[in-house]
Design a protein around this motif. Structure first.
Motif, PDB file in Angstrom:
ATOM      1  N   GLY A  32      16.701 -25.896 -76.518  1.00 37.53           N
ATOM      2  CA  GLY A  32      16.304 -27.104 -77.597  1.00 37.53           C
ATOM      3  C   GLY A  32      17.296 -27.061 -78.665  1.00 37.53           C
ATOM      4  N   GLU A  39      10.168 -30.179 -86.875  1.00 42.77           N
ATOM      5  CA  GLU A  39      10.475 -30.154 -85.649  1.00 42.77           C
ATOM      6  C   GLU A  39      10.796 -29.187 -85.062  1.00 42.77           C
ATOM      7  N   ALA A  42       7.348 -26.929 -84.126  1.00 45.79           N
ATOM      8  CA  ALA A  42       6.688 -27.565 -82.835  1.00 45.79           C
ATOM      9  C   ALA A  42       7.507 -27.174 -81.518  1.00 45.79           C
ATOM     10  N   LEU A  43       8.819 -27.382 -81.732  1.00 44.83           N
ATOM     11  CA  LEU A  43       9.673 -27.187 -80.468  1.00 44.83           C
ATOM     12  C   LEU A  43       9.545 -25.678 -80.035  1.00 44.83           C
ATOM     13  N   ARG A  45       7.135 -23.752 -80.657  1.00 46.90           N
ATOM     14  CA  ARG A  45       5.681 -23.441 -80.140  1.00 46.90           C
ATOM     15  C   ARG A  45       5.709 -23.917 -78.437  1.00 46.90           C
ATOM     16  N   ASP A  46       6.353 -25.114 -78.202  1.00 45.95           N
ATOM     17  CA  ASP A  46       6.282 -25.469 -76.836  1.00 45.95           C
ATOM     18  C   ASP A  46       7.163 -24.618 -76.093  1.00 45.95           C
ATOM     19  N   LEU A  47       8.369 -24.155 -76.612  1.00 50.80           N
ATOM     20  CA  LEU A  47       9.408 -23.773 -75.761  1.00 50.80           C
ATOM     21  C   LEU A  47       9.325 -22.032 -75.555  1.00 50.80           C
ATOM     22  N   ARG A  48       8.875 -21.762 -76.704  1.00 54.52           N
ATOM     23  CA  ARG A  48       8.792 -20.241 -76.823  1.00 54.52           C
ATOM     24  C   ARG A  48      10.111 -19.432 -76.670  1.00 54.52           C
TER      25      ARG A  48
END
Length: 124
Positions: A32, A39, A42-43, A45-48
């Motif tokens: 990512g 941003e 947030a990214l 947290r989503d993609l770890r």
């Protein structure tokens, strides 16, 4: 297994250059990209990802804030701050934020070493 990485920089050309530099490394997979600190968090947290590579100066949150936020939310994720502002104060702030620091003037090999954690730059 490859190390997963998010690249965070407000300049698309820098994100692209870093991604291109790392494209030849089978040990690292860019999962990512983000253009600012909020941003990036947030990214992450989503993609770890395994590693977040971030610039210092960005909108909505600087790289030190990203490092602190990642450390709180994802303690297993390492942060590497990549910046042209290579000062003792910035290196110390990075260390206190739980991040490694590398100058944008360093060779690609030093960046790769910091990302894969084979460097003295690794967070304390």
């Amino acid at each position: 297994m490859a190390i997963t990485l998010i690249i965070v920089d407000d300049q698309p050309s820098i994100r692209h250059a870093v991604k291109e530099c790392l494209s030849f490394e089978h040990e690292v997979t860019v999962v990512g990209e983000a253009s600012d600190g909020a941003e990036a968090l947030a990214l992450a947290r989503d993609l770890r990802p395994d590693v977040v590579l971030t610039d210092i100066k960005m909108a909505n949150m600087d790289g030190f804030g990203v490092a602190e936020g990642v450390r709180r939310a994802l303690p297993g994720t390492r942060v590497v701050i990549l910046s042209v502002y290579d000062t003792a104060a910035n290196r110390e702030r990075a260390r206190k934020a739980g991040a490694a620091f590398i100058s944008k003037h360093e060779p690609a090999e030093a960046l790769l070493a910091a990302i894969i954690g084979e460097s003295s730059l690794e967070k304390a």
